[in-house]
Scaffold this motif. Structure first.
Motif, short mmCIF file in Angstrom:
data_model
loop_
_atom_site.label_atom_id
_atom_site.label_comp_id
_atom_site.label_asym_id
_atom_site.label_seq_id
_atom_site.Cartn_x
_atom_site.Cartn_y
_atom_site.Cartn_z
N CYS A 25 22.32 -8.36 33.15
CA CYS A 25 23.56 -8.73 33.52
C CYS A 25 23.85 -8.05 34.77
CB CYS A 25 24.71 -8.12 32.39
SG CYS A 25 24.78 -6.33 32.60
N TYR A 26 23.01 -7.43 35.12
CA TYR A 26 23.10 -6.94 36.66
C TYR A 26 22.83 -7.93 37.76
CZ TYR A 26 23.62 -1.83 35.46
OH TYR A 26 24.22 -0.82 34.88
N GLU A 27 22.15 -8.93 37.23
CA GLU A 27 21.90 -10.28 38.13
C GLU A 27 23.22 -11.28 38.19
OE1 GLU A 27 19.05 -10.05 39.95
OE2 GLU A 27 18.85 -8.15 39.11
N GLU A 28 24.19 -10.90 37.11
CA GLU A 28 25.19 -11.84 37.19
C GLU A 28 26.25 -11.29 38.08
OE1 GLU A 28 26.45 -11.73 33.29
OE2 GLU A 28 24.48 -12.73 32.44
N PRO A 29 27.05 -12.19 38.65
CA PRO A 29 28.06 -11.73 39.64
C PRO A 29 29.25 -10.71 38.83
CG PRO A 29 28.51 -13.86 39.08
CD PRO A 29 27.16 -13.60 38.44
N ARG A 30 29.96 -9.98 39.35
CA ARG A 30 30.95 -9.27 38.63
C ARG A 30 32.16 -10.21 38.48
NH1 ARG A 30 34.77 -5.70 43.09
NH2 ARG A 30 35.88 -6.16 41.11
N TYR A 31 33.09 -9.84 37.65
CA TYR A 31 34.03 -10.52 36.93
C TYR A 31 35.61 -9.86 37.91
CZ TYR A 31 31.25 -12.48 33.84
OH TYR A 31 30.14 -13.30 33.16
N TYR A 32 36.39 -10.73 38.37
CA TYR A 32 37.47 -10.30 39.18
C TYR A 32 38.79 -10.69 38.23
CZ TYR A 32 34.82 -9.98 43.46
OH TYR A 32 33.92 -9.57 44.37
N GLY A 33 39.73 -9.96 38.12
CA GLY A 33 40.86 -10.31 37.28
C GLY A 33 42.11 -9.75 37.53
N LEU A 34 43.10 -10.35 37.27
CA LEU A 34 44.64 -9.92 37.59
C LEU A 34 45.37 -9.89 36.14
CD1 LEU A 34 46.77 -12.62 37.42
CD2 LEU A 34 45.65 -13.08 39.40
N ARG A 35 46.29 -9.08 36.24
CA ARG A 35 47.13 -8.87 34.97
C ARG A 35 48.59 -9.20 35.66
NH1 ARG A 35 47.43 -3.86 34.94
NH2 ARG A 35 49.70 -3.81 35.27
N VAL A 36 49.51 -10.26 34.75
CA VAL A 36 50.61 -10.64 35.03
C VAL A 36 51.60 -9.47 34.51
CG1 VAL A 36 52.45 -12.21 34.46
CG2 VAL A 36 50.12 -13.08 34.75
N ASN A 37 52.81 -9.48 35.59
CA ASN A 37 53.72 -8.39 35.21
C ASN A 37 54.78 -8.79 34.44
OD1 ASN A 37 55.83 -6.28 35.50
ND2 ASN A 37 55.78 -6.40 37.53
N THR A 38 54.97 -8.84 33.09
CA THR A 38 55.55 -9.42 32.22
C THR A 38 57.17 -8.86 32.35
OG1 THR A 38 54.71 -8.10 30.52
CG2 THR A 38 53.80 -10.06 30.62
N ASN A 39 57.24 -7.61 33.06
CA ASN A 39 58.47 -7.24 33.51
C ASN A 39 59.52 -8.09 34.22
OD1 ASN A 39 60.52 -5.08 33.15
ND2 ASN A 39 59.99 -4.46 35.30
N LYS A 40 58.58 -8.93 35.13
CA LYS A 40 59.17 -9.80 36.05
C LYS A 40 59.04 -11.36 35.73
CE LYS A 40 59.06 -6.72 40.18
NZ LYS A 40 59.11 -6.76 41.69
N ILE A 41 58.08 -11.65 35.26
CA ILE A 41 57.72 -13.13 34.94
C ILE A 41 57.08 -13.11 33.69
CG2 ILE A 41 55.72 -12.89 36.25
CD1 ILE A 41 56.24 -15.97 37.25
N THR A 42 57.21 -14.20 32.92
CA THR A 42 56.34 -14.65 31.66
C THR A 42 54.95 -14.93 32.13
OG1 THR A 42 57.03 -16.84 31.07
CG2 THR A 42 58.39 -14.97 30.24
N THR A 43 54.09 -14.82 31.18
CA THR A 43 52.72 -15.36 31.31
C THR A 43 52.68 -16.76 31.55
OG1 THR A 43 51.71 -13.71 30.14
CG2 THR A 43 50.18 -15.47 30.45
N GLU A 44 53.58 -17.67 30.61
CA GLU A 44 53.70 -18.85 30.81
C GLU A 44 54.20 -19.49 32.21
OE1 GLU A 44 52.32 -21.19 28.90
OE2 GLU A 44 51.20 -19.47 27.87
N GLU A 45 55.43 -18.76 32.77
CA GLU A 45 55.84 -19.05 33.89
C GLU A 45 54.84 -18.70 34.99
OE1 GLU A 45 59.12 -16.65 33.69
OE2 GLU A 45 60.79 -18.14 32.92
N PHE A 46 54.13 -17.72 34.91
CA PHE A 46 53.17 -17.62 36.00
C PHE A 46 51.97 -18.57 36.41
CE2 PHE A 46 49.15 -15.62 37.77
CZ PHE A 46 49.85 -15.23 38.97
N LYS A 47 51.59 -19.12 35.07
CA LYS A 47 50.43 -19.97 35.19
C LYS A 47 51.14 -21.31 35.78
CE LYS A 47 49.56 -20.19 30.78
NZ LYS A 47 48.94 -20.42 29.26
N LYS A 48 52.28 -21.64 35.63
CA LYS A 48 53.13 -22.77 36.36
C LYS A 48 53.03 -22.58 37.79
CE LYS A 48 55.89 -23.90 32.50
NZ LYS A 48 57.24 -24.02 31.98
N ILE A 49 53.01 -21.69 38.50
CA ILE A 49 53.28 -21.19 39.78
C ILE A 49 52.23 -20.58 40.53
CG2 ILE A 49 55.91 -21.21 39.37
CD1 ILE A 49 55.54 -18.03 40.12
N CYS A 50 51.16 -20.28 39.78
CA CYS A 50 50.02 -19.46 40.33
C CYS A 50 49.38 -20.56 41.36
CB CYS A 50 49.10 -19.20 39.23
SG CYS A 50 47.58 -18.11 39.93
#
Length: 460
Positions: A25-50
């Motif tokens: 797995c060291y030969e594989e690229p690292r994974y990048y992530g983001l976490r939606v701030n549900t205090n400001k926007i729902t996950t579904e709403e964020f997917k629409k505007i991302c």
């Protein structure tokens, strides 16, 4: 990748037949992530505007992968609006598996830079108390910024030794998260500098620190409360043995099951000194099983009966009566301040969480939401207040689309000339927004918006 021989030998013993898959797995690229701030926007709403491609992190309801080699989410206006936090996918797990409810008192004990604290704060939905602590005052400054960007106002940002905090908060918190300082073995693929750090300070060094921290944290948890212990390392001395140490010294604690995911691996009782079978209920995350880096988690509950809480004695802070300058500003805000929560220190006005103990003597960077400052018979709202507000909370707003070049100019601190859109607008404070989400303040006069975006936050 050149790994220390001692580490390789340990992992061969730990993983046995799985070791070749782990090394691969060291030969594989690292994974990048983001976490939606549900205090400001729902996950579904964020997917629409991302504005870039994302795919779900399957075990995190509001977590997504993105291609960190081709896009830069930290440069987009939505990042400055606090709609998401950039976080390695496995690191999202501890906060997601600690069940936090609105109104609770929650502590993130080793919180900088704020990835887990911001999620805990979002889950509180503006209620209760979020205390986020980091022993390093410089790191705590970055923590404070991230909590404020997320719009969290019911917070304490502390910079203290855990042992000192336990004297101020005995049995106070409903939930505690300890993302303990560790040797970082699980992050070798993500950050190769961690290998050199491991060679300088390995598991033995951190094990004694972790054992001290977990017991000190236990004393700040109320009976019936829950605590999450996590590390980003594989060594049993830092993981199972630390939890074992807690169970031995605080026998009122028990290990709880967590919401499962098919990639989770069970804890290893054989790595503890007593081979405690309950340790199988803790969780290990290996990078050859999941699309993320290495982690360890243990969810713990403190049994026993809570002492009857003392009735709160109504008290008045030194700022009980709202200054006229603040009262005038708040006429444009849809929600009302509770005067008993106002605290004025010098020129600064804070809105405090309810139910706090006496904090005199504690080293902190922020207590409560900084509303703003009183200056020469006028009130200047803070950047933190702008991030805490929703667009509909404030009467006077200027809303730009994310693609409008004036947004980046605003974020760089430039003055904006807005004759085309403010001809009928009165002068004064305006909440500047991007697609309906606040970014900061500006002061309008004769078609010119004087930029009030906080200098230390500006886009470079």
């Amino acid at each position: 990748m050149n790994l220390p021989c001692a580490f390789e030998d340990k992992m061969k013993e730990l993983l046995a037949g799985e070791y070749p898959d782990y090394i691969a797995c060291y030969e594989e690229p690292r994974y990048y992530g983001l976490r939606v701030n549900t205090n400001k926007i729902t996950t579904e709403e964020f997917k629409k505007i991302c504005p870039f491609d994302i795919t779900p992190v399957p075990w995190i309801p509001n977590g997504f992968y993105y291609d960190g080699e081709t896009v830069s989410p930290s440069k987009h206006p939505y990042y400055f609006a606090g709609l998401y936090y950039l976080q390695e996918p496995s690191a999202m797990t501890p906060a997601s598996r600690l069940p936090v409810n609105p109104g609770e008192k929650v502590l993130d004990l080793c919180a900088a830079p704020g990835g887990k604290a911001t999620e805990l704060g979002a889950e509180l939905c503006g209620t209760g108390v979020l205390a986020a602590n980091d022993i390093s005052s410089s790191r705590a400054k970055g923590l404070l910024k991230n909590v404020e960007v997320f719009g969290i106002g019911n917070m304490l940002i502390l910079s203290e030794e855990p042992g000192r905090l336990s004297g101020y908060f005995p049995g106070y918190f409903d939930k505690i998260l300890i993302d303990a300082p560790c040797s970082g073995e699980g992050m070798f693929r993500k950050d190769r500098k961690m290998v050199r750090a491991w060679e300088e300070h390995g598991p033995e060094f951190f094990s004694s620190i972790q054992k001290s921290i977990i017991v000190q944290a236990a004393d700040m948890l109320r009976p019936g409360g829950m605590m999450m212990y996590s590390t980003c390392t594989f060594d049993g001395r830092e993981n199972e043995q630390t939890v074992e140490h807690l169970l031995k010294n605080r026998p009122e604690f028990e290990i709880m099951d967590m919401e499962p995911y098919e990639g989770f691996s069970p804890g290893r009782p054989e790595l503890s000194e007593t081979h405690c079978p309950e340790l199988v209920r803790t969780v290990r995350i290996f990078p050859h099983h999941m699309k993320g880096e290495g982690h360890y988690l243990a969810l713990l509950k403190k049994n026993g009966s809570a002492a009857a809480e003392k009735s709160a004695v109504p008290g008045k802070r030194n700022g009980t009566v709202l200054p006229s300058e603040l009262a005038e500003f708040m006429e444009n805000v849809s929600w009302k301040l509770k005067e008993s929560r106002i605290d004025i220190r010098g020129e600064r006005i804070y809105y405090m969480p309810e139910g706090l103990p006496d904090l005199r003597g504690v080293r902190f960077l922020r207590t409560g939401l900084l509303l703003g400052e009183l200056k020469k018979k006028r009130f200047e709202p803070s950047q933190a207040l702008a991030m805490h507000l929703k667009k509909d909370d404030y009467k006077e707003t200027l809303d730009f689309s994310a693609g409008d070049e004036r947004v980046s100019r605003y974020l760089k601190g430039e003055t904006l000339h807005l004759d085309d859109m403010v001809s009928d607008r009165s002068k004064g404070w305006y909440l500047v927004c991007v697609d309906g989400y606040p970014l900061g303040w500006g002061k309008l006069s004769q078609g010119t918006l004087k930029n009030k975006y906080l200098p230390g936050w500006r886009l470079c």
